[in-house]
Motif scaffolding. Structure first.
Motif, mmCIF file in Angstrom:
data_model
loop_
_atom_site.group_PDB
_atom_site.id
_atom_site.type_symbol
_atom_site.label_atom_id
_atom_site.label_comp_id
_atom_site.label_asym_id
_atom_site.label_seq_id
_atom_site.Cartn_x
_atom_site.Cartn_y
_atom_site.Cartn_z
ATOM 1 N N UNK A 281 0.826 -1.212 0.000
ATOM 2 C CA UNK A 281 0.000 0.000 0.000
ATOM 3 C C UNK A 281 0.859 1.261 0.000
ATOM 4 N N UNK A 282 2.160 1.140 0.322
ATOM 5 C CA UNK A 282 3.044 2.318 0.313
ATOM 6 C C UNK A 282 3.602 2.607 -1.086
ATOM 7 N N UNK A 283 3.227 1.772 -2.070
ATOM 8 C CA UNK A 283 3.784 1.953 -3.418
ATOM 9 C C UNK A 283 3.124 3.119 -4.146
ATOM 10 N N UNK A 284 3.960 3.935 -4.786
ATOM 11 C CA UNK A 284 3.463 5.064 -5.580
ATOM 12 C C UNK A 284 4.002 4.876 -6.988
ATOM 13 N N UNK A 285 3.118 4.874 -7.966
ATOM 14 C CA UNK A 285 3.569 4.667 -9.351
ATOM 15 C C UNK A 285 3.990 6.012 -9.928
ATOM 16 N N UNK A 286 5.203 6.071 -10.484
ATOM 17 C CA UNK A 286 5.698 7.312 -11.083
ATOM 18 C C UNK A 286 5.483 7.301 -12.590
ATOM 19 N N UNK A 287 5.148 8.468 -13.126
ATOM 20 C CA UNK A 287 4.954 8.569 -14.573
ATOM 21 C C UNK A 287 3.486 8.772 -14.891
ATOM 22 N N UNK A 288 3.216 9.102 -16.149
ATOM 23 C CA UNK A 288 1.838 9.379 -16.542
ATOM 24 C C UNK A 288 1.034 8.082 -16.602
ATOM 25 N N UNK A 289 -0.220 8.107 -16.099
ATOM 26 C CA UNK A 289 -1.003 6.856 -16.098
ATOM 27 C C UNK A 289 -1.275 6.302 -17.502
ATOM 28 N N UNK A 290 -1.444 7.163 -18.487
ATOM 29 C CA UNK A 290 -1.735 6.646 -19.836
ATOM 30 C C UNK A 290 -0.656 7.022 -20.862
ATOM 31 N N UNK A 291 -0.167 8.258 -20.849
ATOM 32 C CA UNK A 291 0.854 8.667 -21.825
ATOM 33 C C UNK A 291 2.223 8.232 -21.334
ATOM 34 N N UNK A 292 2.445 6.932 -21.412
ATOM 35 C CA UNK A 292 3.671 6.351 -20.844
ATOM 36 C C UNK A 292 4.160 5.235 -21.755
#
Ligand code: PLP
Length: 384
Positions: A281-292
């Protein structure tokens, strides 16, 4: 040991089909492409056919492709070469972003030492630059805008077409580093409207040590190297025919297989992303959710919830046979958090507690399962 290579943004293994294409040009057709005799002309013919194949794959004329030693040289040549040429026309201002690769930031810093002014635009929390930011930063003296097509750490794809349109209305030249997007997403130079584009072979299962710089017709650029007249005087030095053949073959394969392979990579990436989100639950995804880009997954572990050193995590994963990178780089002997993640607003501790997974041809769904299991074991051991 189950070994999983998940660092395809750093480099890729040579495709055996590329190796096969290259081999005759080390031993049989070995001539210097600038020599007038038969040996030279054989080599020259092959070099030009490779240039044509590469040009065709990205929608430019063969005469607009210069072979270089890789992405780093292409970026340096584009930025320093164009800046020095534009100065003669009275322009001395360059716009770039804080999230660029060091191969762009480095030459920009050198330009500042030469008296140029450089604006390093901030990016948003996804690592994105908006065309409106370029509009606001443009000055009467702006001659060059250099913004990467897709980020190598987080995969965010920038709106280069709009950026190029805005910059061109102002008479500025536009360069983009497309090293990571080649072979992953469609790349049509004409459609994007950029004036210069940097490419590299070893990110697409081609050989290390060769890249290309696309320079559209009419763009003023001074050479960095001085010597013979090779590459139309823009990049002197004996042409590396076998590597050019390998690069062209790698591009043909990458572009030809892109649709299916990118969908497959995205499937693997999304599977891992989903697993990580569920488990941690501490994970944070870096970068654009779709334009990636489809193959990059960059994850930070929130420092307010989990204290981790990314470098230790990388070492522990490596001990279990998994090759990934962290969100930090070794500068002057100490670990520095990634400049990209800091520019995106991550705090230093969270930026350091980051892993980048980049998928490629060698990966399967079994790998994703193994990575998730290993990550669970390693993280639980580390945070205890
Ligand atoms: N630009 C980007 C976005 C990259 O990811 C890299 C390689 O990591 C480079 C430039 C440098 O390319 P090369 O290794 O071919 O010099």
């Amino acid at each position: 040991m189950h070994r999983v290579y998940l660092d395809h943004t750093a480099t890729t293994p040579l495709d055996p089909r590329v190796l096969e294409a290259m081999l005759p040009y080390f031993t049989e057709t070995f001539g210097n492409a600038s020599s007038v005799h038969w040996y030279g002309q054989q080599a020259k013919g092959v070099l030009e056919r490779s240039r044509e194949a590469l040009a065709r794959a990205i929608g430019v004329q063969a005469g607009e492709v210069i072979f270089t030693s890789g992405g780093t040289e292409s970026d340096n040549q584009a930025i320093v070469g164009v800046a020095r040429a534009m100065k003669k026309g009275g322009r001395n201002h360059v716009i770039t972003s804080q999230a660029e690769h060091h191969a762009v930031l480095g030459p920009c810093e050198e330009l500042e030492k030469e008296g140029f002014e450089v604006t390093y635009l901030p990016v948003d929390s996804f690592g994105m630059i908006a065309a409106a930011q370029i509009s606001e930063a443009l000055r009467l003296t702006t001659g060059l805008v250099s913004i990467m097509h897709a980020n190598n750490e987080v995969g965010t794809i920038c709106p280069i077409k709009e950026i190029a349109r805005v910059a061109h209305e102002h008479g500025a030249i536009v360069h983009t580093d497309a090293v990571q997007s080649l072979g992953k997403i469609p790349l049509d130079v004409e459609n994007l409207g950029v004036d210069l584009m940097s490419l590299s072979a070893h990110k697409i299962y081609g050989p290390k040590g060769i890249g290309a710089l696309v320079v559209r017709k009419g763009v003023g650029m001074e050479p960095l190297l001085h010597g013979g007249g090779q590459e139309r005087g823009k990049r002197p030095g004996t042409e590396n025919v076998p590597l050019a053949v390998g690069f062209a073959r790698a591009v043909e394969i990458a572009v030809g297989e892109m649709k299916d392979e990118s969908a497959r990579l995205q499937g693997l990436r999304d599977l891992l992303e989903e697993g990580i989100r569920t488990e941690f639950s501490a994970a944070l995804i870096n970068g654009h959710p779709t334009d990636r880009l489809p193959h990059i997954l960059n994850v930070s572990f929130d420092s307010s919830r989990m204290q981790l050193e990314g470098e230790m995590l990388v070492m522990n994963m490596d001990l279990q046979g998994i090759a990934v990178t962290s969100g930090s780089a070794c500068t002057s002997g100490s670990m520095q958090p990634s400049h990209v993640l800091l520019a995106m607003g991550r705090d230093e501790k969270t930026a350091k507690a980051t892993l980048r997974f980049s998928f490629g041809k060698t990966n399967t769904t079994d790998d994703v399962g193994y990575v998730l299991e290993t990550l669970k074991t390693v993280l639980h051991r580390m945070v205890q």
